[in-house]
Design a protein around this motif. Structure first.
Motif, PDB file in Angstrom:
ATOM      1  N   PHE A  25       0.804  -1.225   0.000  1.00 31.85           N
ATOM      2  CA  PHE A  25       0.000   0.000   0.000  1.00 31.85           C
ATOM      3  C   PHE A  25       0.837   1.276   0.000  1.00 31.85           C
ATOM      4  N   GLN A  28       0.887   3.021  -3.338  1.00 30.77           N
ATOM      5  CA  GLN A  28      -0.452   3.498  -3.702  1.00 30.77           C
ATOM      6  C   GLN A  28      -0.798   4.776  -2.942  1.00 30.77           C
ATOM      7  N   PHE A  32      -1.298   8.573  -4.485  1.00 31.15           N
ATOM      8  CA  PHE A  32      -2.672   9.049  -4.425  1.00 31.15           C
ATOM      9  C   PHE A  32      -2.664  10.527  -4.796  1.00 31.15           C
ATOM     10  N   TYR A  65      -8.299  11.545   0.421  1.00 34.48           N
ATOM     11  CA  TYR A  65      -7.673  10.260   0.726  1.00 34.48           C
ATOM     12  C   TYR A  65      -8.409   9.561   1.870  1.00 34.48           C
ATOM     13  N   SER A  68     -11.381   7.749   0.770  1.00 31.66           N
ATOM     14  CA  SER A  68     -11.172   6.859  -0.374  1.00 31.66           C
ATOM     15  C   SER A  68     -11.306   5.383  -0.012  1.00 31.66           C
ATOM     16  N   LEU A  70      -9.088   3.242  -0.831  1.00 37.02           N
ATOM     17  CA  LEU A  70      -7.749   2.838  -0.396  1.00 37.02           C
ATOM     18  C   LEU A  70      -7.611   2.986   1.117  1.00 37.02           C
ATOM     19  N   GLN A  73      -9.383   0.320   2.926  1.00 38.42           N
ATOM     20  CA  GLN A  73      -8.692  -0.977   2.959  1.00 38.42           C
ATOM     21  C   GLN A  73      -7.597  -0.988   4.019  1.00 38.42           C
TER      22      GLN A  73
END
Length: 98
Positions: A25, A28, A32, A65, A68, A70, A73
């Motif tokens: 992650f 990522q 972002f 963010y 999001s 992401l 998760q």
């Protein structure tokens, strides 16, 4: 630009598990939209304490963010491993001397 500092204290036996989980992650999050830089630091004398420093274009980028998929998760799985409540600060950079 703003900097988001998060101090995370993990259960000692969960620190390695977090680092393994977080590995895919990191890139990522860094890429972002609105994230300019990401640093992950570990306490020298307390290796179960991890800090993240993320540099954002502004509060709106950080909020995007945090809303999001992401973040959805990463954060729930991360907080399962905590030994203490995380601490977080959003700060402005006043000076940087290299």
């Amino acid at each position: 630009m703003i900097i988001r500092i998060v101090k995370m204290t993990f259960q000692p036996e969960e620190t390695a598990n977090f680092l393994t989980f977080f590995e895919p992650f990191k890139e990522q999050i860094r890429h972002f939209e609105g994230c300019q830089k990401l640093q992950i630091l570990r306490g020298k004398d307390q290796p179960n304490i991890i800090f993240s420093y993320s540099y954002w274009d502004g509060p709106a980028a950080l909020d995007c963010y945090r809303k999001s998929a992401l973040f959805g998760q990463v954060w729930p799985e991360t907080k399962k491993r905590f030994a203490a409540k995380p601490e977080a600060w959003t700060v402005d950079l006043l000076a940087e001397i290299d």
